[in-house]
Design a protein around this motif. Structure first.
Motif, PDB file in Angstrom:
ATOM      1  N   PRO B 338       0.949  -0.980   0.131  1.00  0.00           N
ATOM      2  CA  PRO B 338      -0.064  -0.171   0.077  1.00  0.00           C
ATOM      3  C   PRO B 338       0.875   1.149   0.088  1.00  0.00           C
ATOM      4  O   PRO B 338       2.063   1.330   0.514  1.00  0.00           O
ATOM      5  N   THR B 339       0.097   2.191  -0.662  1.00  0.00           N
ATOM      6  CA  THR B 339       1.056   3.747  -0.440  1.00  0.00           C
ATOM      7  C   THR B 339       0.734   4.287   0.924  1.00  0.00           C
ATOM      8  O   THR B 339      -0.133   3.773   1.524  1.00  0.00           O
ATOM      9  N   LEU B 340       1.392   5.351   1.158  1.00  0.00           N
ATOM     10  CA  LEU B 340       1.336   5.954   2.332  1.00  0.00           C
ATOM     11  C   LEU B 340      -0.021   6.611   2.453  1.00  0.00           C
ATOM     12  O   LEU B 340      -0.628   6.374   3.443  1.00  0.00           O
ATOM     13  N   ALA B 341      -0.394   6.953   1.399  1.00  0.00           N
ATOM     14  CA  ALA B 341      -1.933   7.564   1.351  1.00  0.00           C
ATOM     15  C   ALA B 341      -2.926   6.319   1.749  1.00  0.00           C
ATOM     16  O   ALA B 341      -3.871   6.710   2.432  1.00  0.00           O
ATOM     17  N   ASP B 342      -2.562   5.297   1.104  1.00  0.00           N
ATOM     18  CA  ASP B 342      -3.456   4.112   1.409  1.00  0.00           C
ATOM     19  C   ASP B 342      -3.409   3.866   2.680  1.00  0.00           C
ATOM     20  O   ASP B 342      -4.556   3.500   3.360  1.00  0.00           O
ATOM     21  N   ILE B 343      -2.286   3.779   3.503  1.00  0.00           N
ATOM     22  CA  ILE B 343      -2.162   3.320   4.793  1.00  0.00           C
ATOM     23  C   ILE B 343      -2.920   4.339   5.776  1.00  0.00           C
ATOM     24  O   ILE B 343      -3.894   3.957   6.681  1.00  0.00           O
ATOM     25  N   GLN B 344      -2.862   5.637   5.304  1.00  0.00           N
ATOM     26  CA  GLN B 344      -3.471   6.625   6.280  1.00  0.00           C
ATOM     27  C   GLN B 344      -5.036   6.473   6.049  1.00  0.00           C
ATOM     28  O   GLN B 344      -5.708   6.566   7.103  1.00  0.00           O
ATOM     29  N   LEU B 345      -5.561   6.179   4.578  1.00  0.00           N
ATOM     30  CA  LEU B 345      -6.886   6.312   4.614  1.00  0.00           C
ATOM     31  C   LEU B 345      -7.683   5.163   5.224  1.00  0.00           C
ATOM     32  O   LEU B 345      -8.483   5.031   6.162  1.00  0.00           O
ATOM     33  N   ALA B 346      -6.821   4.034   5.287  1.00  0.00           N
ATOM     34  CA  ALA B 346      -7.397   2.870   6.078  1.00  0.00           C
ATOM     35  C   ALA B 346      -7.250   2.879   7.535  1.00  0.00           C
ATOM     36  O   ALA B 346      -8.375   2.427   8.219  1.00  0.00           O
ATOM     37  N   HIS B 347      -6.383   3.555   7.777  1.00  0.00           N
ATOM     38  CA  HIS B 347      -6.346   3.835   9.244  1.00  0.00           C
ATOM     39  C   HIS B 347      -7.304   4.694   9.969  1.00  0.00           C
ATOM     40  O   HIS B 347      -7.760   4.494  10.888  1.00  0.00           O
ATOM     41  N   LEU B 365     -18.568  -6.903   9.849  1.00  0.00           N
ATOM     42  CA  LEU B 365     -17.383  -7.650   9.013  1.00  0.00           C
ATOM     43  C   LEU B 365     -17.176  -6.786   7.683  1.00  0.00           C
ATOM     44  O   LEU B 365     -16.187  -6.847   7.148  1.00  0.00           O
ATOM     45  N   SER B 366     -18.325  -6.615   6.813  1.00  0.00           N
ATOM     46  CA  SER B 366     -18.116  -5.923   5.565  1.00  0.00           C
ATOM     47  C   SER B 366     -17.448  -4.624   5.728  1.00  0.00           C
ATOM     48  O   SER B 366     -16.708  -4.033   4.735  1.00  0.00           O
ATOM     49  N   ALA B 367     -17.855  -4.090   6.833  1.00  0.00           N
ATOM     50  CA  ALA B 367     -17.448  -2.674   7.041  1.00  0.00           C
ATOM     51  C   ALA B 367     -15.750  -2.534   7.372  1.00  0.00           C
ATOM     52  O   ALA B 367     -15.113  -1.940   6.962  1.00  0.00           O
ATOM     53  N   LEU B 368     -15.457  -3.902   7.847  1.00  0.00           N
ATOM     54  CA  LEU B 368     -14.132  -4.025   8.276  1.00  0.00           C
ATOM     55  C   LEU B 368     -13.288  -4.264   6.981  1.00  0.00           C
ATOM     56  O   LEU B 368     -12.337  -3.893   6.841  1.00  0.00           O
ATOM     57  N   GLU B 369     -13.925  -5.100   6.052  1.00  0.00           N
ATOM     58  CA  GLU B 369     -13.379  -5.289   5.019  1.00  0.00           C
ATOM     59  C   GLU B 369     -13.188  -4.037   4.176  1.00  0.00           C
ATOM     60  O   GLU B 369     -12.161  -3.642   3.605  1.00  0.00           O
ATOM     61  N   GLY B 370     -14.185  -3.134   4.232  1.00  0.00           N
ATOM     62  CA  GLY B 370     -13.980  -1.882   3.463  1.00  0.00           C
ATOM     63  C   GLY B 370     -12.930  -0.798   3.978  1.00  0.00           C
ATOM     64  O   GLY B 370     -12.609  -0.062   3.277  1.00  0.00           O
ATOM     65  N   THR B 371     -12.501  -1.160   5.260  1.00  0.00           N
ATOM     66  CA  THR B 371     -11.421  -0.283   5.586  1.00  0.00           C
ATOM     67  C   THR B 371     -10.333  -0.563   4.826  1.00  0.00           C
ATOM     68  O   THR B 371      -9.263   0.355   4.813  1.00  0.00           O
ATOM     69  N   ARG B 372     -10.158  -1.845   4.331  1.00  0.00           N
ATOM     70  CA  ARG B 372      -8.729  -2.259   3.752  1.00  0.00           C
ATOM     71  C   ARG B 372      -7.668  -2.284   4.683  1.00  0.00           C
ATOM     72  O   ARG B 372      -6.697  -2.513   4.199  1.00  0.00           O
ATOM     73  N   TRP B 373      -7.692  -1.874   5.859  1.00  0.00           N
ATOM     74  CA  TRP B 373      -6.686  -2.009   6.657  1.00  0.00           C
ATOM     75  C   TRP B 373      -5.902  -3.555   6.945  1.00  0.00           C
ATOM     76  O   TRP B 373      -4.775  -3.608   6.691  1.00  0.00           O
ATOM     77  N   LEU B 374      -6.714  -4.596   7.056  1.00  0.00           N
ATOM     78  CA  LEU B 374      -6.370  -5.970   7.089  1.00  0.00           C
ATOM     79  C   LEU B 374      -5.835  -6.518   5.609  1.00  0.00           C
ATOM     80  O   LEU B 374      -4.873  -7.203   5.620  1.00  0.00           O
ATOM     81  N   ASP B 375      -6.447  -5.659   4.320  1.00  0.00           N
ATOM     82  CA  ASP B 375      -5.782  -6.119   3.339  1.00  0.00           C
ATOM     83  C   ASP B 375      -4.397  -5.508   3.297  1.00  0.00           C
ATOM     84  O   ASP B 375      -3.363  -6.338   2.751  1.00  0.00           O
ATOM     85  N   HIS B 376      -4.072  -4.507   3.906  1.00  0.00           N
ATOM     86  CA  HIS B 376      -2.700  -3.981   3.852  1.00  0.00           C
ATOM     87  C   HIS B 376      -1.648  -4.678   4.929  1.00  0.00           C
ATOM     88  O   HIS B 376      -0.477  -5.045   4.493  1.00  0.00           O
ATOM     89  N   VAL B 377      -2.382  -5.063   5.757  1.00  0.00           N
ATOM     90  CA  VAL B 377      -1.603  -5.750   6.577  1.00  0.00           C
ATOM     91  C   VAL B 377      -1.321  -7.246   5.723  1.00  0.00           C
ATOM     92  O   VAL B 377      -0.082  -7.706   5.826  1.00  0.00           O
ATOM     93  N   PRO B 403      11.316   4.042  -3.050  1.00  0.00           N
ATOM     94  CA  PRO B 403      11.703   5.403  -3.559  1.00  0.00           C
ATOM     95  C   PRO B 403      12.580   6.095  -2.267  1.00  0.00           C
ATOM     96  O   PRO B 403      13.833   6.404  -2.561  1.00  0.00           O
ATOM     97  N   SER B 404      11.950   6.084  -1.139  1.00  0.00           N
ATOM     98  CA  SER B 404      12.544   6.959  -0.198  1.00  0.00           C
ATOM     99  C   SER B 404      13.454   6.234   0.827  1.00  0.00           C
ATOM    100  O   SER B 404      14.221   6.840   1.530  1.00  0.00           O
ATOM    101  N   ASP B 405      13.217   4.925   0.828  1.00  0.00           N
ATOM    102  CA  ASP B 405      13.886   4.027   1.969  1.00  0.00           C
ATOM    103  C   ASP B 405      13.518   4.546   3.209  1.00  0.00           C
ATOM    104  O   ASP B 405      14.285   3.949   4.120  1.00  0.00           O
ATOM    105  N   ARG B 406      12.535   5.045   3.495  1.00  0.00           N
ATOM    106  CA  ARG B 406      12.358   5.359   4.950  1.00  0.00           C
ATOM    107  C   ARG B 406      10.880   5.144   5.676  1.00  0.00           C
ATOM    108  O   ARG B 406      10.723   5.502   6.731  1.00  0.00           O
ATOM    109  N   ASP B 407      10.170   4.228   4.693  1.00  0.00           N
ATOM    110  CA  ASP B 407       8.829   3.891   5.302  1.00  0.00           C
ATOM    111  C   ASP B 407       8.608   2.508   5.166  1.00  0.00           C
ATOM    112  O   ASP B 407       8.993   1.737   6.153  1.00  0.00           O
ATOM    113  N   LEU B 408       8.119   2.063   3.907  1.00  0.00           N
ATOM    114  CA  LEU B 408       7.651   0.550   4.007  1.00  0.00           C
ATOM    115  C   LEU B 408       9.184  -0.172   4.008  1.00  0.00           C
ATOM    116  O   LEU B 408       8.852  -1.249   4.297  1.00  0.00           O
ATOM    117  N   ASN B 409       9.973   0.300   3.553  1.00  0.00           N
ATOM    118  CA  ASN B 409      11.337  -0.493   3.693  1.00  0.00           C
ATOM    119  C   ASN B 409      11.644  -1.083   5.177  1.00  0.00           C
ATOM    120  O   ASN B 409      12.206  -1.792   5.485  1.00  0.00           O
TER     121      ASN B 409
END
Lengths: 652, 701
Positions: B338-347, B365-377, B403-409
């Motif tokens: 996920p991108t940083l924006a994805d993570i933030q939105l999901a959170h 359950l579907s609301a939980l799925e809708g957050t996509r947080w677990l998808d990112h996990v 790209p930045s080596d400072r987040d997802l890395n």
């Protein structure tokens, strides 16, 4: 050598009653097989009721053999059958047994059993066990002996074949009782229904006045989902787990939660649990008797009354107590196992997983409060599997009457006397002592056996806690403050609105909510009342039962078994200590300190243990094989296509 | 907590501000100091605005902490049932705290439910029956007397206080405003700010005796990676022959966001290494993170600088750094994550979902799925599994390239190590891991956690919290393989919003060094867990920060609470580091030129940007790995995974919501519930011991 083995049903055995659906694969197309077959498939897929899926390739089998085996399987497992043709009878006559393996389970086949139960629950002041139904004079659906309020006369029991009569299930410590009643069917004739109404009014009047508590009636057919709904939901739900290939699994995986939700199964579990909490609240807090009403009083009545007892009576949370409960409410109580499980393939309409619903609900409690139960989820899983093992009589009759009349074996071998059926509660028939250890919860917080006085003080303390920290609720007028605000917040966060902020105290069931909340704000007393959490996130899938054959969902060296293994190690250590002390303190060392050494030193177990051990083991390849070949053998590295090799596909 | 917190019900109406504590009174913060536990160290009761007679429980502030406003007689709502606890609501210049007037039987696992650090407050709302609810900020003035205050926290809590109508109005008004003001004042000014008065370092007044027995447990085993010694020690543990510690960035002049010390191939001289910096974004060159005992190397790097055109000499150095003689090199980018924006939105969605009543039960359950947080996990876990199995199965090197080596890395590098290295799953090992892959590696915590002044909301993305969730999934799936518990992860989760620690307050090591207000001799520096304190180790580098690192758990948690951090069912004994595997066969020369990318679970040949032609075919075969497992089909064959390697399941039913963390805002979840296994085990042990004792007594008769 598997550590957990069923002695009756081998790892590749499917009992005929366990077959759910059979599919044939013709030219890559799946087709449901029923009845007569014109063409024979090249592959056979068998879905089992215990969620196993078997694939058999018939491509290399001779045609006539395919014909014989396929039509044989379909005939024996999918077509209607006579009761007497059940394997149960052949087994009982061929393998007479003399073991009494009921393991302290009360069978409720005798008057004494009912009287003891009345005494145990102190219900004997206001309720009596009656013999009116001896010879099944009243009804074939009712058990030989049952319990009714003392004031109910024999004539009234006989009047409508036991309909309209409140039948006692259980008495709460405060004297309030849980009763059930089979309702009258909808009557066309006005005068008959008038008479029935008058009869009911008379009955309810007599049991509403002192010494009886106030009576609250609950018609389960209107307040709970219908059997049809339950069957539909379960059919959809189990389909999520009947996976015949890995691709299907991963295809549904993306939408897992919404698929799960759309089956409605978890919602049904929640509603049933909620109903049980309601009943518990009436009994515990309001001190009213609760009368559950259902057409036959043998389906949802059984679910609710059993659940209430599991929640309120810690005896029902022991193994023998739970088994006695199943005997009382289900087996003797007259739940139509034969029809509900459709063992005879008589009618699909009658099929409904009512007993499975109970086990699913109890599982929710077991996983929320493991120390409160003497048995484990594995126990519940093997119990659910035993529904389909046709050597036990327990789950293969519709009523005590049916069982008794078929027991005599009148037509066949009269010389051998009545059949001696096995009961499922004799677990040693199915499992070795080693495997039996998995059914017992090593962390069960056993009830200390104190004198009566101590118990009273404990209860008093418990109640004190109930009232202390929480000051009474304020009127709810101001509770709604944050409705708009939360909306606003959500809007701010998301730019759109997810849901309403429903303050649950605005709901009508205020006292119920309060009961639920105040109970949950206290520390749990594992020997007292136990209320399940029923909020959205709390109702879970019984992973052990439903995921146990799916290799994609397995964790090598992980899962709850990882902790359980440690715990068993610890237990073993403690037990060896006990043995040592035993040796020091006493002369006679009874060598029967049952130790559980099986997990010791064992390699890392899979999370599917104890079930998947019997199955193939595979690690889902994270990367395609071909790539590695490339690395080793880079002849035409650039030209090669990326191909994926699905290793877990080759299952059998 | 019997007997605590009762020396004065907060009911004194006129008391209010004047209710102070006698000097020297020991803290009785519920949950903070259990019976028999030593009080939190270094927390002399803070000076209240001059007050006689303790009329309410003492508030044990940090040194220098000031109580700005307080309202006695407030009530904290708990549960939907309308229950509430009377007590005192306090606002200091660091936090908002509630002191219950009476001790309660069952409180949360961590004491944090009674207080919120100011930066952790996401939103403050006041309400009254006569007016619409109002969001309070420093700028907005409260125009009505609040009857109720709701505090929405970043850590998923929702605290609600109300003030019974008994003449407390002015206090309610004052405290509400004070919180709004203080929150603004406490916002961390971030990179740009020089001095922060509101954040006076507690280091000055922290006496050395803080390092008492509270820090006993293996303080020396947590490596902060601020000194050369730490880097060398860890490299030695990994048994990474062929790698060395380079001090080329000691003055942060090569790459400002990188740590001072880097692990680079020993064959590469600093002189040559310097040539490579320019070719990576933010000058973050590839460097070693971890080595699998079988010989697989895990590296991380920023992406190649788009404008760089390395000359032939540079190419030689770059390839020596990237490829070396270490077998095929696999580049793993973050495209599937996920991108940083994805993570933030999901959170944010998750946070909204976890508010009470956000969604109907049957739609949960579907609301939980809708957050996509677990998808990112799941996608993070899946990627980590791929990388870890590559490293375990083959002798190759994997370069994590973001790209930045400072987040997802940071996230991936740590997850891979959690999967592959049993040491990282021990408590000190995990702390060292976070210290190395996040703190030293320059994860911009303040920006990502949104602790900065409101200037940069766009850059908020709780990558670290996503990592904690992934870790929790592992913990949940492999309960017997971790030396720490969910309680520890929760404490870490909560502490990330807490302003008392240096760990999450800086974006990189350089900044950390600069922020230490006054230079002082290293021997005077407060470094509870730093272990080794050799002035020479710093070699004139910047002085370490004077805030304690978050790992100084003794400051916030009692001994009992810290005992909950250790997993009794965890691996036996202290986790051994991986035994250095048999040194992998030396790779034939030339085989090193193979470069692949890992995408969608498969490997494809790939050309480095400066290669003009398609990837040259390696002249010599790569030798098969030391163990023949890889040849048996699949990455690991159909066997059990090798010991020590965790392969989590990422299928839907196996990835769960971290209930105890995210559902704390739901009233029914607020009360203490321990991990069933843990509590059960402890309880059972107790029970067994009791039984044993009883049995022992009974037996002789």
């Amino acid at each position: 050598e598997p550590q957990f083995k069923n002695k009756i049903v081998g790892e590749n055995d499917i009992t005929l009653q366990c077959v759910d659906q059979i599919y044939g694969v013709y030219d890559e197309k799946k087709k449901l097989l029923t009845g007569q077959l014109r063409k024979y498939p090249e592959k056979l897929i068998i879905y089992c009721k215990d969620l196993r899926v078997f694939n058999f390739c018939l491509r290399y089998t001779k045609e006539e053999e395919v014909k014989r085996i396929v039509s044989g399987i379909v005939h024996h497992s999918q077509t209607p059958k006579l009761l007497k043709r059940l394997f149960l009878f052949s087994y009982a006559s061929a393998a007479p047994n003399n073991t009494d393996g009921r393991n302290q389970t009360v069978m409720f086949e005798t008057l004494e059993d009912w009287r003891d139960e009345l005494e145990r629950t102190k219900g004997n002041v206001k309720y009596k066990a009656v013999t009116t139904n001896e010879g099944y004079r009243v009804s074939e659906k009712l058990p030989l002996y049952f319990v009714v309020p003392i004031c109910i006369s024999e004539e009234s029991i006989l009047k409508y074949e036991g309909r309209g009569i409140p039948i006692w299930c259980w008495s709460c410590h405060n004297g309030a009782a849980l009763l059930k009643m089979s309702a009258f069917p909808k009557e066309q004739d006005d005068s008959t229904s008038q008479m029935q109404k008058a009869f009911l009014d008379g009955i309810s009047k007599t049991i509403s006045k002192p010494p009886y508590e106030l009576l609250k009636m609950d018609d389960l057919s209107s307040s709970l989902p219908s059997l049809q709904d339950i069957q539909t939901a379960y059919t959809r739900f189990k389909q999520l787990f009947l996976i015949d290939n890995s691709t299907d699994f991963w295809a549904t995986d993306v939408k897992w939660f919404s698929l799960l939700e759309s089956t409605n199964w978890l919602e049904i579990i929640r509603r049933v649990l909620k109903k049980a909490i309601e009943v518990a609240e009436c009994l515990e807090i309001q001190h009213t008797n609760v009368l559950l009403i259902e057409e036959s009083a043998t389906d949802l009545c059984c679910v609710i009354s059993s659940l209430v007892q599991v929640m309120m009576d810690s005896y029902s949370r022991t193994k023998s107590g739970f088994q006695s409960l199943i005997q009382k409410e289900w087996v003797i109580g007259g739940h139509g196992f034969l029809d509900r499980c459709n063992h005879l393939h008589k009618s699909e309409k009658e099929e409904a997983p009512v007993f499975l619903l109970l086990l699913n609900c109890v599982w929710q409690l077991v996983q929320q409060y493991p120390p409160a139960f003497e048995f484990t989820e594995t126990y519940l899983t093997v119990l659910s599997d035993s529904l389909y093992v046709p050597i036990f009589s327990t789950f293969f009759f519709n009523s005590q009457h049916q069982r008794d009349t078929n027991k005599s074996g009148e037509s066949l071998k009269t010389q051998s006397g009545p059949f001696r059926f096995l009961t499922v509660w004799d677990w040693s028939v199915q499992f070795d002592p080693k495997a039996l250890a998995f059914l017992n919860n090593p962390l069960y917080a056993e009830k200390p056996k104190p004198e009566r006085s101590q118990r009273k003080t404990a209860r008093f303390k418990h109640q004190r806690q109930l009232s202390l920290p929480l000051t009474p609720a304020k009127p709810s007028t101001k509770r709604g403050f944050f409705r708009e605000e939360t909306d606003h917040l959500i809007k701010n966060i998301l730019g759109k609105r997810i849901g309403k902020f429903i303050n649950s105290s605005d709901e009508p069931h205020n006292s119920l909510r309060e009961f639920y909340d105040s109970w949950h704000s206290k520390p749990v007393d594992y020997h007292g009342l136990l209320l399940p959490r029923i909020d959205g996130p709390e109702i879970k899938v019984w992973a052990q039962r439903y995921l146990r054959w799916i290799p994609e969902a397995q964790l090598h060296g992980g899962g709850t078994i990882a902790t359980a293994a440690k715990i068993l190690d610890l237990m073993e250590e403690v037990q060896s200590l006990q043995v040592k002390m035993d040796e020091e303190h006493s002369q006679a060392v009874s060598g029967d300190v049952h130790s559980v050494p099986m997990l010791r030193n064992s390699a890392r177990l899979s999370s599917l243990f104890p079930f998947a051990l019997l199955q193939r083991q595979s690690v889902k390849p994270a990367l395609p094989t071909s790539t590695w070949k490339d690395l080793e053998d880079e002849d035409d590295l650039v030209k090669r296509d990326d191909e994926f090799v699905d290793l877990s596909g080759d299952m059998l | 907590m019997p007997g605590h917190g009762c020396q004065g019900r907060a009911g004194c109406r006129s008391g209010g501000r004047d209710a102070g504590a006698g000097p020297g009174a020991r803290g009785s913060f519920p949950g903070r100091s259990g019976p028999g536990a030593p009080g939190p160290p270094g927390q002399s009761p803070c000076a209240m605005s001059g007050a006689p007679g303790g009329r309410r429980p003492t508030f044990p502030g940090l040194p220098g902490e000031r109580v700005l406003e307080e309202a006695a007689g407030a009530r904290q709502r708990c549960g939907n049932g309308g229950g509430s606890i009377p007590g005192t609501l306090l606002c200091t210049d660091r936090r908002l705290a509630f002191l219950p007037g009476q001790a309660l039987g069952s409180r949360g696992l961590l004491h944090s439910q009674d207080e919120v650090a100011l930066p952790c407050i996401h939103k403050l709302v006041a309400a009254s029956s006569f007016s619409k609810p109002k969001v309070l900020t420093a700028a907005s003035t409260l125009k009505f007397i609040p009857e109720e205050l709701a505090v929405f926290c970043r850590d998923f809590r929702l605290l609600r206080f109300y003030f019974p109508e008994n003449g407390l109005a002015p206090q309610a008004f004052r405290v509400a405003n004070a919180i709004a003001q203080a929150r603004e004042a406490a916002a961390w000014l971030g990179d740009a700010a020089e001095g922060h008065d509101g954040w006076a370092s507690p280091g000055e007044t922290t006496p050395e005796e803080d390092e008492d027995e509270d820090e006993e447990e293996g303080s020396s085993t947590v490596l902060l990676f601020e000194s050369l010694r730490d880097w060398e020690k860890e490299l030695q543990r990994l048994g990474a022959a062929g790698w060395r510690v380079s001090a080329v960035n000691e003055r942060f002049d090569m790459a400002p966001s990188l740590p001072q010390y880097l692990w680079v191939p020993s064959g590469l001289l600093d002189h040559d290494l310097k040539r490579t910096f320019a070719h990576f974004q933010e000058r973050r060159v590839p460097r070693l993170c971890w080595r699998h005992p079988g010989g697989g190397d895990l590296l991380r790097a920023a992406s190649f600088h788009p404008a760089s055109e390395p000359g032939s000499e540079d190419v030689r150095c770059l390839e020596a750094l990237l490829l070396g003689d270490r077998g095929p090199c696999v580049l793993a980018d973050t495209a599937e994550l996920p991108t940083l924006a994805d993570i933030q939105l999901a959170h944010l969605r998750l946070r909204a979902l976890c508010l009470p009543g956000a969604v109907a039960e049957e739609k949960w359950l579907s609301a939980l799925e809708g957050t996509r947080w677990l998808d990112h996990v799941r996608s993070c876990l899946r990627k980590a599994v791929e990388v870890a199995s590559l490293l375990a199965g083959k002798r190759c090197s994997v370069v994590l390239q973001e790209p930045s080596d400072r987040d997802l890395n940071c996230l991936l590098a740590s997850l891979v190590q959690l999967l592959g290295d049993p040491h990282a799953r021990s408590l000190p090992g995990f702390q060292s891991l976070v210290q190395r892959e996040w703190v030293a590696a320059g994860h911009p915590f303040p920006r990502r956690l949104g602790l900065l002044c409101r200037d940069s909301p766009r850059e908020e993305a709780p990558v670290f919290l996503l990592f904690l969730d992934c870790t929790w999934q592992l913990l949940w799936q492999f309960p017997a393989d971790f030396g720490f518990t969910e309680a520890f992860l929760l404490a870490l989760h909560d502490s990330s919003f807490s302003p008392y620690f240096s760990t999450f307050r800086f974006s990189c090591q350089r900044q950390r060094g600069q922020r230490s207000s006054t230079p002082r001799l290293p021997s005077q520096t407060y470094r509870p867990m730093g272990g080794w304190q050799d002035p020479g180790g710093h070699r004139g580098g910047p002085h370490p920060c004077t805030f304690p690192p978050v790992w100084a758990w003794g400051r916030r948690y009692t001994r009992q609470q810290r005992e909950q951090f250790r997993n009794p069912a965890g691996p036996p004994g202290p986790a051994e580091s991986l035994t250095p595997g048999t040194p992998a066969d030396p790779c034939p020369r030339g085989g090193a030129r193979l470069v692949l990318t890992l995408a969608k679970g498969s490997l494809c040949p790939h050309a480095l940007p400066w290669w003009s032609r398609p990837p040259p075919r390696p002249p010599v075969r790569v030798s098969p790995p030391p163990d023949s497992q890889g040849t048996q089909g699949g990455l690991l064959g159909t066997r059990q995974p090798p010991p020590g390697l965790l392969l989590p399941c990422t299928a839907g039913p196996c990835v769960r919501l971290w209930h105890r963390c995210y559902l704390r805002g739901l009233p029914q979840e607020q009360r203490g519930r321990l991990a069933p296994s843990l509590a059960g085990l402890a309880e059972e042990l107790q029970l067994l011991q009791d039984r044993l004792r009883a049995w022992n007594l009974r037996r002789p008769h």
